[in-house]
Design a protein around this motif. Sequence first.
Motif, PDB file in Angstrom:
ATOM      1  N   LYS A 133      11.000   4.292   3.712  1.00 41.75           N
ATOM      2  CA  LYS A 133       9.996   3.774   2.774  1.00 41.75           C
ATOM      3  C   LYS A 133       9.906   2.259   2.920  1.00 41.75           C
ATOM      4  O   LYS A 133      10.887   1.595   3.249  1.00 41.75           O
ATOM      5  N   ASN A 135       8.290  -1.095   0.642  1.00 43.26           N
ATOM      6  CA  ASN A 135       7.758  -1.492  -0.661  1.00 43.26           C
ATOM      7  C   ASN A 135       7.344  -2.957  -0.616  1.00 43.26           C
ATOM      8  O   ASN A 135       8.102  -3.809  -0.129  1.00 43.26           O
ATOM      9  N   THR A 137       4.380  -6.012  -2.592  1.00 44.23           N
ATOM     10  CA  THR A 137       3.338  -6.321  -3.565  1.00 44.23           C
ATOM     11  C   THR A 137       2.301  -7.220  -2.910  1.00 44.23           C
ATOM     12  O   THR A 137       2.639  -8.263  -2.345  1.00 44.23           O
ATOM     13  N   ALA A 178       1.646  -3.005  -6.481  1.00 47.94           N
ATOM     14  CA  ALA A 178       2.890  -2.719  -5.767  1.00 47.94           C
ATOM     15  C   ALA A 178       2.708  -1.456  -4.929  1.00 47.94           C
ATOM     16  O   ALA A 178       2.447  -0.380  -5.465  1.00 47.94           O
ATOM     17  N   TYR A 179       2.835  -1.592  -3.622  1.00 47.78           N
ATOM     18  CA  TYR A 179       2.708  -0.463  -2.700  1.00 47.78           C
ATOM     19  C   TYR A 179       4.091   0.101  -2.385  1.00 47.78           C
ATOM     20  O   TYR A 179       5.058  -0.649  -2.204  1.00 47.78           O
ATOM     21  N   SER A 180       4.178   1.419  -2.300  1.00 45.45           N
ATOM     22  CA  SER A 180       5.386   2.096  -1.844  1.00 45.45           C
ATOM     23  C   SER A 180       4.930   3.193  -0.887  1.00 45.45           C
ATOM     24  O   SER A 180       4.330   4.188  -1.304  1.00 45.45           O
ATOM     25  N   ASN A 182       5.694   5.882   2.195  1.00 47.25           N
ATOM     26  CA  ASN A 182       6.689   6.678   2.914  1.00 47.25           C
ATOM     27  C   ASN A 182       6.468   6.581   4.418  1.00 47.25           C
ATOM     28  O   ASN A 182       5.323   6.556   4.897  1.00 47.25           O
ATOM     29  N   ASN A 218       7.898 -12.106  -4.053  1.00 46.41           N
ATOM     30  CA  ASN A 218       7.883 -10.645  -3.928  1.00 46.41           C
ATOM     31  C   ASN A 218       8.239 -10.232  -2.508  1.00 46.41           C
ATOM     32  O   ASN A 218       7.379  -9.800  -1.730  1.00 46.41           O
ATOM     33  N   THR A 221      10.759  -4.859   0.556  1.00 42.39           N
ATOM     34  CA  THR A 221      11.996  -4.090   0.525  1.00 42.39           C
ATOM     35  C   THR A 221      11.778  -2.749   1.215  1.00 42.39           C
ATOM     36  O   THR A 221      10.639  -2.338   1.456  1.00 42.39           O
TER      37      THR A 221
END
Length: 585
Positions: A133, A135, A137, A178-180, A182, A218, A221
Motif C-alpha cells: 500500500k 499513502n 495526501t 488522503a489517498y491510500s 493498494n 505530509n 508512507t
Amino acid sequence: YYNTTPTLTGATFLSNSGAAFASGHAYSINMIKSMAAGSSGYFIITVFVEQTATDNNTVKIDADANPVTFGYATVPNVTNNQSGGGGTLTLQAADITYTSSHISNADINQGSQNVIVYAVKMDVATEPVSVNKINFTMTGTHDADDLQSVYVYYNTTPTLTGATFLSNSGAAFASGHAYSINMIKSMAAGSSGYFIITVFVEQTATDNNTVKIDADANPVTFGYATVPNVTNNQSGGGGTLTLQAADITLSTSSTGSGTIAAGSSNNIIYILDVGVATEPVTVNKINFTMTGTHDADDLASVYIYYNATPTLTGATYLGNSVANFASGHAYSININKSILAGTGGYFLITLNVNPTATVGNTVFIDGSTNPVGLAYTTVPNFVNNQANNAGIKTISGAAPVTLFNFSGNLLNDHVKLSWQTGSESNNKGFQVERSVDGNVFGPIGFVDTWALYGNSSSALSYSFIDEHPNTGENYYRLKQIDKDGKFAYSTTVVLRKKLADQNLVKLYPSPAHTTLNLYIESKVVRTLNFEIVDHFGKVIAQRQVALTKGKNNFPVNVYSLSSGTYIVRFVDDEFRNMSKQFVKY
C-alpha cells in the motif's frame, strides 16, 4: 517433524501447537511416532514467525539447561546426551529508509497525462519486504474537478522511462485528500528504487490551481506484509505544479469588400487571427454565422483552412460543410488543429459559389455582432478582439470558367477523374492535384483546355487518369489556371483505394484492458510507424515496429490509457491512411 536426517527435506509432520507465549514457555505436544529397534532419526522443532514479530528478539532451546524430553507408550531406558545444539535465532525486520527525489516547480497544461508529482526513494536493508500500500495526501489549491486519476509506478530511477505500473486511483477530490492505494511490490534486501506518483489532469481543469505533495508536512508512507523499521528522511521534494490553460487572443484580419463570381471557388470570406500563449491548444471545432442577402441556392460549400499567413498559399485544409442555406445560417464544422504556445496563425473561411447564384446577393461574416467561435479539447482563456472588418462580398457574374460535375471513379487500381465546363474564357487548362490527407496537395498532371484559344460558350467534357493512386484515402482537386496566371480551385473529391487484403491488419481483443495485440501481414521486411489517436483526434502515442516478411504479432501496452474509443492509424507507405478502431475499458 521426523526425519532420518536433521533437515526438513522429506521430513514427516508429526504435530503442532499454537505458540502465542513469551520466552520460557514449556510446551507439551502430543504426537505418534513408532520407532523400530535398531532405528534412529531426528525430531525437528520449527517455528512460524509472526509478520509483526519484534525486531531483534531471540528464540532458543537450551539443550543444557532445558533438554527436550519425550513421552512413550512404554517406559524405556533413556540416556540423555543432549548438549549445546540449539543456536540463538534473532528475529529480524527489514530496515527501510525513505528519501525524496527533487521535483521542480512547473506549469502543466490542461489535459496533461502522467505528470510526475512526487517520487520517493526506498532503500531496503537487512531483510526483504513486500510493499502492499502507498499513502499520501495531495495538497495545493486544486478542486474536485481538476484531476482525473492518479497513478503509481516503480523504477530504479526517478523517471517514467522503463517504469513499472503498480496501481491507480480516481482523483476526483479537492486539495487535502488522503489517498491510500493498494499495490504489490516485492523488494529484496539491499535493493532500492523509486515509487513515482503521477496525475492525469482534466481538460477542464481550473487555470492556476495547484497540485503538490508536501514531504515535510505530509510525507508519503507505505503499508507492508511485515512490520519493518522505517527511517523517514523525506523533505521538500514535491514541487508545486500549477495547472495552466492556454491564453488565446482572437482578432479579425481585414479582407475588404469585393465581388465573388458565380461558379468560383475558395473565395476568402473571413480571416480569424489566433494567437496562443502560455500553453498549447487543440482546436476541434469552428462556429460562425453567415449573413448578408444570399439565399439557399447561392452557395455550394464552405471550407476551412489554416495558415501562418492570411493567404491560401500553402494553407492547410481542415474541414468543410455544404452551404445550401440562406443568410443567417449558423455553421459548426469539426476540425483538428493543434497550435503551440507562443505561436499563432490564421483560420481562413472560404466559399464555393454556385454557377447559378443570384448576381447582386451578398455574403458577410460580422466579427463584431457575430464573432467566429472556436471549440477546444481543453478550456483556454481567450480575449475576443474580433471586429467588423471582413468586408461584404457581392456575387457577380460567372467566372471565366464555369466548372461543374467534378467526380471520380476507382477503376481496378486506377482513378478516373471527370469534369465539365459550361463556358470558358481565357482558360489555359487544369492542373490536377492530389493529397493523402486533404491538407497538402501536389500536382500529378495537367489537362489543356479544349476550347479554341481558351474560349468557349458550349459545354466541354474532360477526364484524367491517375495510374498510381495511394492505398487508402486520395483527395483530388483541380486548379483552373487562366492565361494571365490567375487561378481558382475546384471542390475536393475523395476516393479510397482499398488494400488487396483487408485482413492485412487486425487488432484484438476489443475491448482491451492492459494489452492490445497488433497483427500485421507484410510482403517485405521493413519498419512501420503508427499512432494511437483518441476520439478528439489527439495523438496519444507514437510507435514503430519492425516487420518481418509474412505474419507479425506485436503486443501494445494500453493500460495507462483512459477508458474510451481509440484509433490505431498508420502513417507511411503501403499502410498509409489505414486505420483500425479499438475500445479501452
